[in-house]
Scaffold this active site. Structure first.
Site, mmCIF file in Angstrom:
data_model
loop_
_atom_site.group_PDB
_atom_site.id
_atom_site.type_symbol
_atom_site.label_atom_id
_atom_site.label_comp_id
_atom_site.label_asym_id
_atom_site.label_seq_id
_atom_site.Cartn_x
_atom_site.Cartn_y
_atom_site.Cartn_z
ATOM 1 N N CYS A 114 56.121 47.404 41.724
ATOM 2 C CA CYS A 114 55.629 47.802 43.059
ATOM 3 C C CYS A 114 56.657 47.552 44.158
ATOM 4 C CB CYS A 114 54.315 47.096 43.381
ATOM 5 S SG CYS A 114 53.012 47.593 42.256
ATOM 6 N N HIS A 262 53.161 47.679 51.109
ATOM 7 C CA HIS A 262 52.771 48.261 49.825
ATOM 8 C C HIS A 262 51.251 48.352 49.726
ATOM 9 C CE1 HIS A 262 52.170 49.117 45.709
ATOM 10 N NE2 HIS A 262 51.816 47.895 45.372
ATOM 11 N N ASN A 292 46.646 52.688 44.533
ATOM 12 C CA ASN A 292 47.942 52.000 44.448
ATOM 13 C C ASN A 292 48.905 52.881 43.648
ATOM 14 O OD1 ASN A 292 50.109 50.358 43.820
ATOM 15 N ND2 ASN A 292 48.878 48.607 43.159
HETATM 16 N N1 ACO Z 1 33.651 47.612 38.963
HETATM 17 C C1 ACO Z 1 32.631 46.747 38.926
HETATM 18 N N2 ACO Z 1 32.771 45.453 38.577
HETATM 19 C C2 ACO Z 1 33.997 45.033 38.254
HETATM 20 C C3 ACO Z 1 35.108 45.900 38.260
HETATM 21 C C4 ACO Z 1 34.895 47.246 38.627
HETATM 22 N N3 ACO Z 1 35.904 48.146 38.677
HETATM 23 N N4 ACO Z 1 36.210 45.195 37.894
HETATM 24 C C5 ACO Z 1 35.804 43.942 37.667
HETATM 25 N N5 ACO Z 1 34.470 43.835 37.874
HETATM 26 C C6 ACO Z 1 33.610 42.669 37.752
HETATM 27 C C7 ACO Z 1 34.199 41.607 36.858
HETATM 28 O O1 ACO Z 1 33.900 41.868 35.506
HETATM 29 C C8 ACO Z 1 33.520 40.362 37.358
HETATM 30 O O2 ACO Z 1 32.246 40.331 36.837
HETATM 31 P P1 ACO Z 1 31.556 38.905 36.418
HETATM 32 O O3 ACO Z 1 31.513 38.128 37.705
HETATM 33 O O4 ACO Z 1 30.240 39.318 35.887
HETATM 34 O O5 ACO Z 1 32.497 38.308 35.421
HETATM 35 C C9 ACO Z 1 33.382 40.625 38.857
HETATM 36 O O6 ACO Z 1 33.519 42.041 39.022
HETATM 37 C C10 ACO Z 1 34.430 39.930 39.677
HETATM 38 O O7 ACO Z 1 35.702 40.156 39.063
HETATM 39 P P2 ACO Z 1 37.026 39.525 39.599
HETATM 40 O O8 ACO Z 1 38.170 40.038 38.792
HETATM 41 O O9 ACO Z 1 36.867 38.073 39.735
HETATM 42 O O10 ACO Z 1 37.043 40.215 41.021
HETATM 43 P P3 ACO Z 1 37.914 39.862 42.248
HETATM 44 O O11 ACO Z 1 37.046 39.453 43.353
HETATM 45 O O12 ACO Z 1 39.068 38.990 41.914
HETATM 46 O O13 ACO Z 1 38.509 41.294 42.613
HETATM 47 C C11 ACO Z 1 40.525 42.561 42.332
HETATM 48 C C12 ACO Z 1 39.289 41.992 41.665
HETATM 49 C C13 ACO Z 1 40.102 43.619 43.342
HETATM 50 C C14 ACO Z 1 41.409 43.196 41.280
HETATM 51 C C15 ACO Z 1 41.243 41.404 43.047
HETATM 52 O O14 ACO Z 1 41.452 40.318 42.202
HETATM 53 C C16 ACO Z 1 42.558 41.842 43.591
HETATM 54 O O15 ACO Z 1 42.622 42.585 44.534
HETATM 55 N N6 ACO Z 1 43.658 41.354 43.055
HETATM 56 C C17 ACO Z 1 44.973 41.726 43.504
HETATM 57 C C18 ACO Z 1 45.597 42.468 42.497
HETATM 58 C C19 ACO Z 1 46.012 43.837 42.902
HETATM 59 O O16 ACO Z 1 45.717 44.370 43.930
HETATM 60 N N7 ACO Z 1 46.726 44.408 41.996
HETATM 61 C C20 ACO Z 1 47.213 45.698 42.169
HETATM 62 C C21 ACO Z 1 48.399 45.845 41.375
HETATM 63 S S1 ACO Z 1 49.603 44.677 41.729
HETATM 64 C C22 ACO Z 1 50.370 45.123 43.027
HETATM 65 O O17 ACO Z 1 50.599 46.269 43.225
HETATM 66 C C23 ACO Z 1 50.639 44.061 43.922
#
Ligand code: ACO
Length: 335
Positions: A114, A262, A292
């Site tokens: 990224c 980004h 993204n």
């Molecule tokens: N739809 C519905 N539910 C979902 C989904 C989805 N697409 N994905 C995960 N869940 C569920 C999980 O299974 C979990 O369920 P549970 O509580 O029953 O176990 C719940 O949602 C929470 O999951 P988490 O992974 O803990 O969710 P979080 O609040 O951390 O959000 C996210 C996830 C949005 C990916 C967040 O961690 C994030 O933004 N991380 C940054 C990473 C990023 O943006 N990466 C992009 C690529 S890297 C880059 O370009 C920098």
């Protein structure tokens, strides 16, 4: 005489096929509400059968050349950042090279995920400052959609990514009266966290074959991400590197007109803006529409800003990214 490099044209190319959050609801257990709330994304683009990454890159590159009033034959080199190469080898840049019909100028792919566009911009800037090249096409190009697990198993990652390409023409600016240009670039990496956001296979690290039936069955050819860990590092590293680059450029944060960050997750950027005291209106986003697009997201933002007339000559623009590797980087430009 100090030669500075400046951006003289921008372009972008995205597939026509729009995939909304509601479309994804039909493929996996997810919801529009969950995706919007956690990431800010409403829709993204996916290629259709027959479309190729180098086709998106070509569209972006030709638009950037047109905007600069240049022809492919005017280029001295091409640097293309991608984490989703069209083939294992050669890189996507060679297919772009053929499509553009350029003479035998050098081209190569650069892999910094990224942060790839900013690493590629730094590379072009260095070649230009060293006097090795005068005009470099810098491209960020990703086709994520063919590498995503579009089932419930992969929902934590696959809802976030989209396909697209962005391009800029970077040119030598030897005119001391013209203050436009790349003022400073800073890059960092931390290989310690390589597996926190990665695709394990196919790769020459797998033995005896680059991919096995077991790996495919386990979904290890799809991206794996520790979302919260990535989030935590992104919101720390982006302010750090932005401050470092502002210092290196001798620029005050308040004098910056635009922060083009980004587009990984709207929440990450809101967090960064709040932590640094940047007014949200100085941080335009396009993640709502494109998801993204990794290395393509910053040049796509630059192109949208340039075409809408938001980026005005003389303005200071700060760019920053964080991604797999981990990598993070920033650049300060005067437009
Ligand atoms: N739809 C519905 N539910 C979902 C989904 C989805 N697409 N994905 C995960 N869940 C569920 C999980 O299974 C979990 O369920 P549970 O509580 O029953 O176990 C719940 O949602 C929470 O999951 P988490 O992974 O803990 O969710 P979080 O609040 O951390 O959000 C996210 C996830 C949005 C990916 C967040 O961690 C994030 O933004 N991380 C940054 C990473 C990023 O943006 N990466 C992009 C690529 S890297 C880059 O370009 C920098």
């Amino acid at each position: 005489m100090t030669i500075r490099s400046k951006i003289v044209g921008t372009g972008m190319g995205v597939p026509e096929h729009v995939v909304t959050n509601h479309d994804l609801e039909k493929l996996m257990d997810t919801s529009d509400e969950w995706i919007r709330q956690r990431s800010g994304i409403a829709e993204r683009r996916h290629i259709r059968e027959g479309e190729r990454p180098s086709e998106l890159a070509e569209r972006a590159s030709r638009r950037a050349l047109d905007a600069a009033g240049l022809e492919p034959g005017d280029l001295d080199g091409i640097v293309l950042a991608t984490l989703s190469s069209e083939h294992d080898f050669p890189g996507t840049s060679f297919f772009l090279h053929r499509r553009l019909g350029v003479p035998e100028i050098p081209c190569f792919d650069l892999r910094a995920q990224c942060s790839g566009f900013l690493y590629a911009l730094a590379t072009a800037d260095a070649y230009i400052r060293a006097g090795m090249m005068r005009r470099v096409l810098v491209v960020g190009c990703e086709v994520h959609s063919t590498g995503l697990d579009l089932t419930t198993r992969g929902r934590n990652v696959s809802v976030l990514f989209g396909d697209g390409a962005g391009a800029v023409i970077v040119e030598a600016n030897p005119d001391p009266e013209d203050r436009a240009g790349v003022l400073a670039v800073r890059m960092h990496a931390q290989g310690e966290h390589a597996e926190r956001l990665w695709i394990e296979a196919p790769g020459s690290g797998s033995y005896p074959l680059r991919i096995t039936a077991e790996q495919v069955a386990a979904g290890r050819h799809f991206p794996q991400m520790e979302g919260r860990f990535v989030f935590k590092h992104a919101v720390t590293r982006m302010p750090e590197v932005l401050r470092e680059t502002l210092d290196a450029a001798g620029v005050k944060q308040d004098d910056v007109s635009w922060f083009l960050l980004h587009q990984a997750n709207l929440r990450i950027n809101e967090f960064v803006a709040q932590a640094m005291g940047i007014p949200p209106e100085k941080c335009p986003s396009n993640i709502e529409r494109f998801g993204n697009c990794s290395a393509a997201s910053i040049p796509m933002l630059l192109d949208e800003g340039a075409r809408a007339g938001r980026l005005e000559p003389g303005q200071l623009i700060a760019l920053a990214a964080f991604g797999s590797g981990f990598t993070w980087a920033s650049a300060i430009l005067r437009w």
